[in-house]
Every structure is written in structure tokens, then in C-alpha cells.
Design a protein around this motif. Structure first.
Motif, PDB file in Angstrom:
ATOM      1  N   LYS A 185     -23.386 -10.584  -3.916  1.00 37.28           N
ATOM      2  CA  LYS A 185     -22.337 -11.554  -3.588  1.00 37.28           C
ATOM      3  C   LYS A 185     -22.057 -11.601  -2.088  1.00 37.28           C
ATOM      4  N   GLN A 186     -22.296 -10.483  -1.413  1.00 40.45           N
ATOM      5  CA  GLN A 186     -22.071 -10.429   0.035  1.00 40.45           C
ATOM      6  C   GLN A 186     -23.323 -10.827   0.815  1.00 40.45           C
ATOM      7  N   GLY A 187     -24.318 -11.374   0.082  1.00 43.95           N
ATOM      8  CA  GLY A 187     -25.539 -11.840   0.732  1.00 43.95           C
ATOM      9  C   GLY A 187     -26.520 -10.730   1.057  1.00 43.95           C
ATOM     10  N   ASN A 188     -26.283  -9.539   0.491  1.00 44.24           N
ATOM     11  CA  ASN A 188     -27.145  -8.391   0.785  1.00 44.24           C
ATOM     12  C   ASN A 188     -27.929  -7.968  -0.454  1.00 44.24           C
ATOM     13  N   TRP A 189     -28.826  -8.845  -0.938  1.00 46.60           N
ATOM     14  CA  TRP A 189     -29.599  -8.486  -2.128  1.00 46.60           C
ATOM     15  C   TRP A 189     -30.534  -7.309  -1.855  1.00 46.60           C
ATOM     16  N   LYS A 190     -30.831  -7.082  -0.557  1.00 50.00           N
ATOM     17  CA  LYS A 190     -31.740  -5.986  -0.201  1.00 50.00           C
ATOM     18  C   LYS A 190     -31.115  -4.619  -0.462  1.00 50.00           C
ATOM     19  N   GLY A 191     -29.782  -4.541  -0.471  1.00 51.14           N
ATOM     20  CA  GLY A 191     -29.123  -3.279  -0.838  1.00 51.14           C
ATOM     21  C   GLY A 191     -29.499  -2.908  -2.267  1.00 51.14           C
ATOM     22  N   GLY A 192     -29.491  -3.910  -3.153  1.00 57.23           N
ATOM     23  CA  GLY A 192     -29.916  -3.699  -4.533  1.00 57.23           C
ATOM     24  C   GLY A 192     -31.394  -3.367  -4.616  1.00 57.23           C
ATOM     25  N   ALA A 193     -32.210  -4.047  -3.784  1.00 57.85           N
ATOM     26  CA  ALA A 193     -33.657  -3.786  -3.788  1.00 57.85           C
ATOM     27  C   ALA A 193     -33.944  -2.340  -3.407  1.00 57.85           C
ATOM     28  N   ASP A 194     -33.180  -1.807  -2.442  1.00 57.13           N
ATOM     29  CA  ASP A 194     -33.351  -0.398  -2.030  1.00 57.13           C
ATOM     30  C   ASP A 194     -33.010   0.540  -3.180  1.00 57.13           C
ATOM     31  N   PHE A 195     -31.918   0.221  -3.890  1.00 49.77           N
ATOM     32  CA  PHE A 195     -31.501   1.050  -5.028  1.00 49.77           C
ATOM     33  C   PHE A 195     -32.593   1.078  -6.098  1.00 49.77           C
ATOM     34  N   PHE A 196     -33.079  -0.110  -6.474  1.00 50.68           N
ATOM     35  CA  PHE A 196     -34.090  -0.178  -7.540  1.00 50.68           C
ATOM     36  C   PHE A 196     -35.416   0.449  -7.090  1.00 50.68           C
ATOM     37  N   ARG A 197     -35.752   0.306  -5.805  1.00 48.45           N
ATOM     38  CA  ARG A 197     -37.003   0.901  -5.320  1.00 48.45           C
ATOM     39  C   ARG A 197     -36.966   2.421  -5.512  1.00 48.45           C
ATOM     40  N   GLU A 198     -35.837   3.030  -5.126  1.00 52.26           N
ATOM     41  CA  GLU A 198     -35.735   4.491  -5.250  1.00 52.26           C
ATOM     42  C   GLU A 198     -35.650   4.916  -6.725  1.00 52.26           C
ATOM     43  N   GLU A 199     -34.921   4.116  -7.521  1.00 54.64           N
ATOM     44  CA  GLU A 199     -34.797   4.450  -8.945  1.00 54.64           C
ATOM     45  C   GLU A 199     -36.153   4.374  -9.648  1.00 54.64           C
ATOM     46  N   TYR A 200     -36.925   3.330  -9.381  1.00 49.85           N
ATOM     47  CA  TYR A 200     -38.224   3.173 -10.043  1.00 49.85           C
ATOM     48  C   TYR A 200     -39.220   4.240  -9.560  1.00 49.85           C
ATOM     49  N   THR A 201     -39.095   4.635  -8.286  1.00 52.32           N
ATOM     50  CA  THR A 201     -39.936   5.732  -7.785  1.00 52.32           C
ATOM     51  C   THR A 201     -39.612   7.013  -8.546  1.00 52.32           C
ATOM     52  N   MET A 202     -38.319   7.265  -8.753  1.00 53.33           N
ATOM     53  CA  MET A 202     -37.896   8.436  -9.532  1.00 53.33           C
ATOM     54  C   MET A 202     -38.436   8.356 -10.966  1.00 53.33           C
ATOM     55  N   ASN A 203     -38.372   7.175 -11.586  1.00 55.68           N
ATOM     56  CA  ASN A 203     -38.911   6.998 -12.940  1.00 55.68           C
ATOM     57  C   ASN A 203     -40.388   7.367 -12.987  1.00 55.68           C
ATOM     58  N   TYR A 204     -41.122   6.953 -11.951  1.00 60.25           N
ATOM     59  CA  TYR A 204     -42.562   7.226 -11.900  1.00 60.25           C
ATOM     60  C   TYR A 204     -42.842   8.719 -11.735  1.00 60.25           C
ATOM     61  N   VAL A 205     -42.064   9.361 -10.854  1.00 59.47           N
ATOM     62  CA  VAL A 205     -42.226  10.811 -10.644  1.00 59.47           C
ATOM     63  C   VAL A 205     -41.986  11.562 -11.955  1.00 59.47           C
ATOM     64  N   ILE A 206     -40.951  11.159 -12.695  1.00 56.67           N
ATOM     65  CA  ILE A 206     -40.656  11.802 -13.990  1.00 56.67           C
ATOM     66  C   ILE A 206     -41.788  11.551 -14.989  1.00 56.67           C
ATOM     67  N   ALA A 207     -42.292  10.324 -15.011  1.00 57.33           N
ATOM     68  CA  ALA A 207     -43.342   9.953 -15.983  1.00 57.33           C
ATOM     69  C   ALA A 207     -44.659  10.673 -15.710  1.00 57.33           C
ATOM     70  N   THR A 208     -44.872  11.084 -14.474  1.00 54.79           N
ATOM     71  CA  THR A 208     -46.155  11.697 -14.107  1.00 54.79           C
ATOM     72  C   THR A 208     -45.953  13.150 -13.675  1.00 54.79           C
ATOM     73  N   TYR A 209     -44.884  13.767 -14.144  1.00 56.22           N
ATOM     74  CA  TYR A 209     -44.492  15.091 -13.642  1.00 56.22           C
ATOM     75  C   TYR A 209     -45.413  16.186 -14.144  1.00 56.22           C
ATOM     76  N   SER A 210     -45.631  17.175 -13.289  1.00 51.07           N
ATOM     77  CA  SER A 210     -46.572  18.248 -13.619  1.00 51.07           C
ATOM     78  C   SER A 210     -45.942  19.348 -14.481  1.00 51.07           C
TER      79      SER A 210
END
Length: 382
Positions: free
Chosen positions: A80-105
Motif C-alpha cells: 500500500k505504501q508503494g514498496n512491494w519490494k519489501g514483500g519480495a525480500d520477505f518471500f525471497r528469504e522465506e522461500y530460501t529457508m523452505n529450500y534449505v529445510i527441504a534439502t537439509y542434511s
């Protein structure tokens, strides 16, 4: 305990022998994932991957929830404040975490003793062991919010029995612990009163061998009875209807079943749930799950990141902002979807969500880690 930038400890950390116990700790917010929590968890998982003294991760939540999802209210505020990239940063880190968990040793045991929704599924379902209880309540309610089942849900929903994943993802169905075990979301079911003993046994085992860990959880497990009205008893109807090619075909198949079974409340409530959801969300969600059937976890997350960026940009539809307003903020539960009907959404509009973002020169596809700390099979999952 772990804290970030002097903030309250949103993820508690206990070291017991060779086990690390991470506790999601925002009980008043039902442990909804903030950006601080996502950063902490990613850091913790990566640090433990390098630490040879750590053999097992246990993940749980404080209070009555495991994790009720991502903190999307903050994302909407940014949009709403015109900063959709703030959300993009959040999802980028969250999805990276999902991947690390999915491929964890190392093995991860998630104790799903309470609410597990959205982002809560992303931090647990990708792990090797998922323990449901009589207090578990799972849902991916994104289509009612104008979003789509993300956090790698197109990977794990598409791998549930039959077409149960399409049903759960499109309808946002609420599943209890017994249903989670039956459909494959949970690997075990343990009564909540036995969880402290289970945790103690896992610590004492001092093992990273999945077979040893599985046999320990088995000792505390039960096979719960499915309730009489459980959706899982309807798997044959679900497979018949939710295997159809389009959302319109799915609804038509359900309406045909409803006409033949006039007093069946489950069919009519399933139709109602679909008709209340964002038409755009339904269309992109079905395509996402269908593509997920043929893709590894890495490709699913890369695609979902493209999709979520398009959702936040709102070029085709602003249903995400409107859905969050109606359900989470104003709570009038009366979203005004636009486009308002399935037939108004062309295949070109759906295609847009699956394409690269061209509206921004700085935008990049999700780049997943190829860390030496991750196992070799991570490569095959992309």
C-alpha cells in the motif's frame, strides 16, 4: 536463546546433547512468521548444517499454535505504501529457508501440536518427520486471501494421495491430525501428553540415523480414527472432481455430484468455499499445483517466487490486498474480487503470473543456495 538486533527472542534455541530445539515464540500472534523469525531460522539451520556436533533438529511452537503462517499484514502494508519490494525480500528469504529445510542434511522433527497454516507448513512439511497430535489443525487458506498456496506447497500438495492436494489447496480445507496422517502431510501421530517423553527419548538417542529416529517416534505413535465426516472419506469424489482440467470443470463436476446427492452438506460447503475464493487465485493455484506434480522443490519455489511478485505488483488483479483487508484487517469477510468471475480470467492473464517480472530492472529470479553444507541430493531436487 537466540535474539536478533535486541528484539524479543522470536525463536528460542535449546541445546540438549546433540539435539537443537528451535521454538517459534510469538504466541500472541500464533507464531506467525515475521521477517526477524525467518532470518533467525535460516541462520540457525545453516549454522547447524556446518556444526558436526548437531545430529537432529526439533522444531515446535509456543502456545496453542505451531505457526499460523507468514505475517502477511506487514507485506500488505508495504504494498500500500508503494514498496512491494519489501514483500519480495520477505518471500525471497522465506522461500530460501523452505529450500534449505527441504534439502537439509540432518533430520528434522517438527512437532505440529496446534495450528499449522501457510508459512507454518513451509517450515515443517518439507522436513523429514512431521508429528501431528489431537490438537493439530492444518490449512492452506490462501485462495480466500487472494494469494495461492506457496512456500513450496505446489510441491508437497501435489504429492498427497490422489488429488487431495488440489482439494486442500483450492478449498483451504481445515484438516485435523488424523487427516494429516491419512493424506501424507504428517508422518506420525502422537498424543500431545506424550510429547515431553518423545522429546526426551530423541535427545537421549543421540542419533542422526533416520531409521533410529523413526523407530523412536513409532514407540509413542498411535493410528487415530478418522472422524465420520472427514473429507478423507470422500477421496473417491475428490479424485473424480478435482482431477478435472480447469477450475470451472471442477465446480461443474461438484455441482453434478450435489444434484445427485441433494442432502450432502460436504459437497455443498466445498462448492461454497470455492465460490467465495478469489477467482484469480483459484486459477493460478490449480495451475501451480499441476506444474508442481512434475517439478522438484527448487523449481517449484523459483516459480512460486515469480508468482508472488506478480501478486504483489497487482498488474492483473489486486485481490491479495483486498483479501487481506476483508479477512485480516477490517474482518468484514466480504472481499470484492476483481475480476469477479472465473470466465473473466483469460489464459493470457494466468500466464502472466508464471512469467519473469519485466516491470522492474532490478528484479531477479529466486536464486537458491548451492552450499557445500547441503547434501548432494539437493542438486537433483531443483
Amino acid at each position: 536463546m537466540a535474539s536478533s538486533n535486541g528484539a524479543t527472542d522470536q525463536v528460542l534455541v535449546e541445546a540438549k546433547s546433540s539435539v537443537r530445539i528451535f521454538t517459534l515464540n510469538r504466541p500472541k500472534q500464533l507464531n506467525a512468521l515475521s521477517s526477524t523469525m525467518v532470518s533467525q531460522l535460516l541462520e540457525l539451520f545453516l549454522a547447524c548444517a556446518k556444526d558436526s556436533s548437531v545430529k537432529l533438529i526439533i522444531l515446535k511452537g509456543s502456545g496453542r499454535a505451531f505457526c499460523a503462517g507468514g505475517d502477511v499484514a506487514k507485506v500488505v502494508q508495504d504494498i500500500k505504501q508503494g514498496n512491494w519490494k519489501g514483500g519480495a525480500d520477505f518471500f525471497r528469504e522465506e522461500y530460501t529457508m523452505n529450500y534449505v529445510i527441504a534439502t537439509y542434511s540432518k533430520p528434522q522433527v517438527s512437532i505440529l501440536n496446534g495450528i499449522v497454516m501457510g508459512g507454518g507448513a513451509g517450515v515443517s512439511i518439507h522436513g523429514r518427520f512431521r508429528v501431528a497430535t489431537e490438537r493439530s489443525l492444518f490449512a492452506m487458506p490462501e485462495t480466500a486471501l487472494g494469494l495461492f498456496p506457496d512456500v513450496g506447497a505446489s510441491y508437497f500438495l501435489s504429492r498427497l494421495h490422489g488429488f487431495f492436494g488440489e482439494y486442500a489447496g483450492l478449498v483451504g480445507a481445515r484438516l485435523d491430525g488424523a487427516e494429516m496422517l491419512a493424506c501424507g502431510l504428517a508422518t506420525h501421530y502422537v498424543p500431545s501428553e506424550r510429547l515431553p517423553l518423545l522429546e526426551k527419548a530423541l535427545v537421549e538417542a543421540d542419533s542422526s540415523d533416520p531409521a533410529v529416529i523413526s523407530s523412536i517416534i513409532d514407540k509413542f505413535s498411535q493410528t487415530p480414527l478418522l472422524k465420520k465426516n472427514s473429507a478423507y472419506h470422500r477421496l473417491s469424489i475428490i479424485n473424480k472432481c478435482f482431477s478435472r482440467r480447469t477450475v470451472e470443470d471442477i465446480i461443474a463436476a461438484l455441482e453434478s455430484e450435489a444434484a445427485a446427492n441433494k442432502n450432502d452438506e460436504w459437497i455443498s460447503s466445498t462448492i461454497q468455499s470455492l465460490k467465495k475464493s478469489s477467482p484469480t487465485s483459484l486459477k493460478i493455484s490449480l495451475r501451480s499445483i499441476r506444474e508442481g506434480r512434475l517439478q522438484g522443490i527448487g523449481k517449484c519455489l523459483v516459480r512460486e517466487y515469480r508468482m508472488v511478485c506478480h501478486v504483489m505488483l497487482g498488474e492483473v488483479s489486486n485481490d491479495f490486498v483486498e483479501g487481506c483487508r476483508a479477512i485480516l484487517l477490517d474482518k468484514d469477510k466480504n472481499p470484492k474480487w476483481e475480476p469477479s468471475k472465473l470466465e473473466c480470467i483469460s489464459s493470457e492473464m494466468v500466464d502472466r503470473y508464471f512469467s519473469r517480472v519485466h516491470d522492474d530492472n532490478d528484479w531477479e529470479d529466486l536464486k537458491l543456495p548451492m552450499s557445500p553444507n547441503l547434501p548432494a541430493y539437493a542438486l537433483s531436487k531443483i
